[in-house]
Write a protein that holds these residues in place. Structure first.
Motif, PDB file in Angstrom:
ATOM      1  N   ASN A  22       0.802  -1.224   0.000  1.00  0.00           N
ATOM      2  CA  ASN A  22       0.000   0.000   0.000  1.00  0.00           C
ATOM      3  C   ASN A  22       0.833   1.272   0.000  1.00  0.00           C
ATOM      4  O   ASN A  22       0.472   2.244  -0.649  1.00  0.00           O
ATOM      5  CB  ASN A  22      -0.982  -0.016   1.171  1.00  0.00           C
ATOM      6  N   GLY A  26       0.737   3.746  -3.096  1.00  0.00           N
ATOM      7  CA  GLY A  26       0.361   5.125  -2.784  1.00  0.00           C
ATOM      8  C   GLY A  26       1.381   6.135  -3.295  1.00  0.00           C
ATOM      9  O   GLY A  26       1.021   7.165  -3.864  1.00  0.00           O
ATOM     10  N   VAL A 219      -4.981   1.521  -0.859  1.00  0.00           N
ATOM     11  CA  VAL A 219      -4.623   2.940  -0.802  1.00  0.00           C
ATOM     12  C   VAL A 219      -5.327   3.723  -1.915  1.00  0.00           C
ATOM     13  O   VAL A 219      -5.472   3.249  -3.035  1.00  0.00           O
ATOM     14  CB  VAL A 219      -3.087   3.102  -0.845  1.00  0.00           C
ATOM     15  N   GLY A 220      -5.808   4.906  -1.534  1.00  0.00           N
ATOM     16  CA  GLY A 220      -6.503   5.734  -2.516  1.00  0.00           C
ATOM     17  C   GLY A 220      -8.000   5.522  -2.483  1.00  0.00           C
ATOM     18  O   GLY A 220      -8.775   6.341  -2.956  1.00  0.00           O
ATOM     19  N   ARG A 227      -7.660   4.902   3.566  1.00  0.00           N
ATOM     20  CA  ARG A 227      -7.411   6.305   3.910  1.00  0.00           C
ATOM     21  C   ARG A 227      -6.198   6.434   4.822  1.00  0.00           C
ATOM     22  O   ARG A 227      -5.397   7.361   4.706  1.00  0.00           O
ATOM     23  CB  ARG A 227      -8.641   6.907   4.563  1.00  0.00           C
ATOM     24  N   GLN A 230      -3.142   6.081   2.722  1.00  0.00           N
ATOM     25  CA  GLN A 230      -2.939   7.302   1.948  1.00  0.00           C
ATOM     26  C   GLN A 230      -2.226   8.366   2.797  1.00  0.00           C
ATOM     27  O   GLN A 230      -1.275   9.004   2.345  1.00  0.00           O
ATOM     28  CB  GLN A 230      -4.305   7.817   1.463  1.00  0.00           C
ATOM     29  N   CYS A 233       1.466   7.569   3.269  1.00  0.00           N
ATOM     30  CA  CYS A 233       2.257   7.911   2.087  1.00  0.00           C
ATOM     31  C   CYS A 233       2.588   9.398   2.062  1.00  0.00           C
ATOM     32  O   CYS A 233       3.717   9.788   1.762  1.00  0.00           O
ATOM     33  CB  CYS A 233       1.506   7.543   0.816  1.00  0.00           C
ATOM     34  N   GLN A 234       1.588  10.211   2.386  1.00  0.00           N
ATOM     35  CA  GLN A 234       1.828  11.653   2.377  1.00  0.00           C
ATOM     36  C   GLN A 234       2.828  12.058   3.454  1.00  0.00           C
ATOM     37  O   GLN A 234       3.664  12.921   3.241  1.00  0.00           O
ATOM     38  CB  GLN A 234       0.505  12.398   2.540  1.00  0.00           C
TER      39      GLN A 234
END
Lengths: 263, 87
Positions: A22, A26, A219-220, A227, A230, A233-234
């Motif tokens: 994931n 992501g 992811v996404g 979520r 996601q 990843c950020q």
């Protein structure tokens, strides 16, 4: 500059492979060039989680043994152009590769990719040593359970001895209903015990099983786990993302579905 | 009504946290109990040369100092009850 991230945990079955899949997906979705490396020789799994098991021709051990070039072993993802998988070998064992060889291969991959994500096997033996050898950053995955936290602590100690640039914690399978009842450690409890920065909390979500059944990363998507990944990843990219309050989401849905379940 | 629920003991969350805290202290210090016992006996022997101590209730402990026990420096703490300063 490219980053080499190892996803590790010590204990097995806490979600390293799901996390690797994931986070890798992501980052690729955000436009990064990513290669996922399955370092669990003899027990390969990342290919099935990614749904790429039918495309394997060469593997990691073939590359190390010089039977093929790095490029030949890389499998292109079905969803994202910039995502590749280096599968592990199923028939060999961990002694087929040594840490020096891994470092050399990772160095080679650094030229083409922004992120190299290494899915580490359970344990602290050769497989672990191979996976961490070329990495400069680590994501330590744990569940809020005594055994997983103990192993994570051991792993963190080993990573600190190797002078990793950054070691972050992912708390996986947190059950907010149990936390509320006082029957599970909170994320804050786990962070307090392990004393490393928290980069994500992934709630216990049945969608993880469903996604793995289908060989699709979460992811996404709109699922709770999706979520959460996601956001991880950020944060890996350095963005300052607040932690989602899943508890509110859950209690809302319990209330809504509760109406229909009454008698 | 379940009376046991009102006078409930520690929650399993607290039990887990307490157990881990104790467990990780010994995990983080890479020192066998046998060696700790030998160090303890030797320290007691040396100190006993100068003053009367209570060797039975003395305690020694190795801890990592720094941010929440994740520091690099380790120290040995000894707590030795003195019975008489002038032997």
């Amino acid at each position: 500059m490219s980053e080499v991230i190892v996803v590790t945990s010590g204990k097995g079955g806490v979600g390293k492979t799901t996390t690797s899949a994931n986070v890798g997906t992501g980052l690729a979705a955000m436009g990064k060039k990513v290669v996922l490396i399955d370092t669990d020789i003899g027990l390969r799994n990342l290919d099935v989680v990614m749904g790429l098991e039918n495309r394997i021709v060469y593997n990691l051990v073939d590359v190390i043994e010089g039977k093929c070039r790095v490029k030949q072993a890389l499998i292109k993802d079905k969803r994202y152009q910039s995502l590749y998988l280096m599968p592990s070998a199923q028939t060999k064992d961990k002694s087929a590769v040594n840490p020096q060889q891994m470092v050399k291969m990772v160095q080679q991959l650094k030229e083409q990719f922004d992120y190299i994500i290494l899915d580490c096997p359970a344990g602290i033996e050769r497989g672990f040593q191979n996976a961490i050898a070329g990495a400069d950053r680590a994501l330590v995955v744990t569940t809020p359970e005594v055994s997983a936290i103990r192993d994570a602590d051991r792993i963190i100690g080993l990573l600190e001895a190797k002078e990793f640039k950054q070691i972050d914690l992912i708390i996986n399978r947190l059950r907010y209903d149990m936390v509320k009842r006082g029957e599970m450690m909170t994320a804050a409890d786990v962070v307090d015990i392990l004393s490393i920065p928290l980069i994500g909390i992934v709630p216990d979500d049945e969608n993880v099983v469903i996604a793995t059944n289908q060989g699709e990363p979460l992811v996404g998507g709109s699922t709770m786990a999706g979520r959460a990944y996601q956001n991880i990843c950020q944060r890996v990219l350095g963005e300052d993302i607040p932690f989602i309050d899943f508890e509110k989401t859950i209690s809302f849905w319990t209330r809504v579905t509760g109406i229909f379940h009454k008698n | 009504m379940d009376l046991g629920r009102i006078f409930r003991k520690k929650s399993s969350r607290e039990i887990a946290k307490d157990r881990l805290k104790i467990l990780l202290i010994s995990d983080r210090v890479n020192c066998s109990p046998e060696m700790m016992e030998m160090i303890k006996t030797d320290i007691a022997k040396v100190i006993s040369k100068y003053m009367k101590i209570d060797a039975q209730s003395m305690e020694i402990q190795i801890t990592k100092t720094g941010v929440k026990g994740r520091g690099k420096t380790q120290s040995l703490y000894a707590s030795i009850p003195i019975l008489d300063l002038n032997k």
